[in-house]
Design an enzyme around this catalytic site. Structure first.
Site, PDB file in Angstrom:
ATOM      1  N   HIS A   1     -59.902   2.302  20.695  1.00 40.97           N
ATOM      2  CA  HIS A   1     -59.890   2.468  22.761  1.00 40.97           C
ATOM      3  C   HIS A   1     -60.081   3.433  23.207  1.00 40.97           C
ATOM      4  O   HIS A   1     -60.257   4.110  23.914  1.00 40.97           O
ATOM      5  CB  HIS A   1     -57.765   3.193  22.425  1.00 40.97           C
ATOM      6  CG  HIS A   1     -57.543   3.046  24.127  1.00 40.97           C
ATOM      7  ND1 HIS A   1     -57.233   2.098  24.709  1.00 40.97           N
ATOM      8  CD2 HIS A   1     -57.439   4.534  24.412  1.00 40.97           C
ATOM      9  CE1 HIS A   1     -56.634   2.802  25.887  1.00 40.97           C
ATOM     10  NE2 HIS A   1     -56.562   3.921  25.818  1.00 40.97           N
TER      11      HIS A   1
ATOM     12  N   ASP B   1     -54.217  -1.761  26.612  1.00 39.93           N
ATOM     13  CA  ASP B   1     -55.164  -3.071  27.369  1.00 39.93           C
ATOM     14  C   ASP B   1     -54.914  -4.173  26.464  1.00 39.93           C
ATOM     15  O   ASP B   1     -55.335  -5.060  27.310  1.00 39.93           O
ATOM     16  CB  ASP B   1     -55.980  -2.466  25.610  1.00 39.93           C
ATOM     17  CG  ASP B   1     -57.034  -1.123  25.823  1.00 39.93           C
ATOM     18  OD1 ASP B   1     -56.980  -0.212  27.255  1.00 39.93           O
ATOM     19  OD2 ASP B   1     -56.640  -0.049  25.377  1.00 39.93           O
TER      20      ASP B   1
END
Length: 439
Positions: free
Chosen positions: A279, A251
């Site tokens: 996440h 990410d």
């Protein structure tokens, strides 16, 4: 010496102590390979341990058993001929480290294992033993993975073992990369996925607690990785909770890419990027503290609306867009991000910069609820440990976004209470924010 375990419940085939040496143009290197191909469900049935010396093994047809240069050991389905003459280990090499990988027959591991074996992750002077965990269904694929590793002739790869029992595979592991997890099937609720994968990570936590190094570093990749990491650490009380990480580095890498594209610079000019929280699609890519050429991003990219909306949405949903384009979830970029995450812990963080990782929140300086695994900015001295970054700033927008991800993780924690030893599970998840790749 070849060793075979014979048991009424299972059989073991070992490929052990084969040595191969060669001389390169610049250095004399040696291999010491140990490939153990195991299919060992834990069983109370007593095992019969048989030792067979190499001179008791009959050479296959076509091999002269009297010729010491063709001395052969034949191991189950893998009958390979080695020149067993080997030189001493290269004196400059470090002590070998044991790295366990679950889901080792999967696509992510297919990219990652060869990076580990090549020295890209731990360095060109670090010998490595790979301990690969799979399932009964993937066992033949694991054998194939081991064959490819063998054929790749990595000087640093000293041992490879495969198996389906974490209590066997995780023995003495100093790093555990937990990639394997069940994807969400059609009609499965998020709570169901938390429970199914939570059971896997509870068992792996117990195995790590029982047989791994007491200072093992654990990287949880299998989703939902934050809560899976929490379950794992709760089931491994002998291992410091600080040693558990949930992978949010992909990410972070995606956020750096988008900021670089918008600013018209190469991504190495982007620093201090943080992914806060879970996440999931509640993750918070932090542009407030990020920098481009050392200048705060809001001073370089003056379009605040783009930063709050389009940029944030792109990072949160990047995996889903990739799946629609390619028809599969990210594997190579995930493997790269695992490499980046490990290197951030084994190499000193550049002065003034930091990295993102999902870690245990106890003692954090940001006011985030304790006793969950939350992605936050960290620095490392390169010893495998880390510390929280203290010089970060917040505004109302950032705090509001972080709070949403925090609430989600607290709800997930209640949903897996039966797996963390904290009572009866109560699932009241605020919404379905599961990433597309988990389906």
């Amino acid at each position: 010496m070849a060793v075979a375990d014979l048991n009424l419940a299972y059989t073991t085939t070992c490929f052990t102590n084969a040595k191969l040496s060669y001389v390169s143009s610049s250095a004399r290197l040696s291999y010491h390979r140990r490939l153990s191909f195991r299919h060992l469900p834990r069983s109370p049935t007593p095992a019969i341990r048989c030792s067979v010396t190499s001179d008791q093994i009959q050479a296959p047809v076509g091999i002269d058993a009297k010729d010491p240069k063709q001395k052969t050991e034949c191991f189950g389905v893998f009958c390979l001929t080695y020149d067993l003459k080997a030189e001493d280990e290269t004196k400059s090499w470090k002590k070998m480290i044991n790295v366990a990988v679950s889901g080792a027959a999967g696509m992510i591991s297919n990219h990652l294992l060869f990076k580990l074996a090549s020295g890209e992750v731990f360095g060109p002077d670090q010998p490595i033993a790979l301990k690969l965990l799979g399932s009964e269904r993937s066992f033949e694929a694991l054998e194939g993975v081991a064959m490819e590793l063998e054929d790749s002739l990595y000087p640093l790869l000293r041992e490879v073992s495969i198996g389906i029992d974490p209590y066997e595979v995780f023995q003495d592991a100093e790093w555990a990369l937990l990639i394997g997890a069940k994807p969400r099937g059609p009609g499965m609720e998020r709570a169901g996925l938390l429970d199914i994968n939570g059971q896997i990570f509870a068992e792996q936590g117990k195995a790590l607690n029982a047989v791994a190094s007491t200072n093992v570093k654990v990287m949880v990749v299998g989703n939902p990785c934050n809560t899976n990491a929490l379950i794992c650490l709760k089931n491994a009380p002998n291992i410091p909770a600080k040693n558990f990480h949930a992978l949010t580095r992909l990410d972070e890498n995606r956020a750096k890419c988008q900021l670089a594209l918008k600013a018209g610079v190469f991504y190495d000019k982007v620093s201090n990027v943080t992914i806060w929280g879970n996440h999931s699609t509640t993750q918070v890519p932090d542009f407030l503290n990020a920098k481009i050429h050392g200048i705060p991003v809001p001073e370089v990219i003056r379009d605040r609306k783009w930063l709050e909306e389009e940029f944030t949405h792109m990072v949160q949903t990047r995996g889903g867009v990739l799946i629609k384009k390619w028809g599969r979830s990210s594997a190579a970029s995930t493997a790269v991000s695992i490499v980046d995450a490990i290197r951030s812990l084994v190499m000193p963080t550049p002065e003034g910069d930091w990295f993102s990782t999902g870690v245990y929140t106890n003692g954090n300086p940001y006011g985030i609820a304790e006793d969950i695994v939350f992605s936050m900015p960290c620095r490392s001295n390169g010893d495998g440990d880390y510390e929280f970054v203290k010089d970060v700033i917040f505004d109302d927008y950032l705090r509001r976004k972080i709070k949403k991800s925090e609430d989600e993780l607290l709800a997930e924690k209640k949903c897996v209470a039966h797996l963390t030893g904290e009572g009866i599970a109560v699932c009241d998840l605020p919404e379905d924010t599961m990433l597309p790749g988990e389906m």
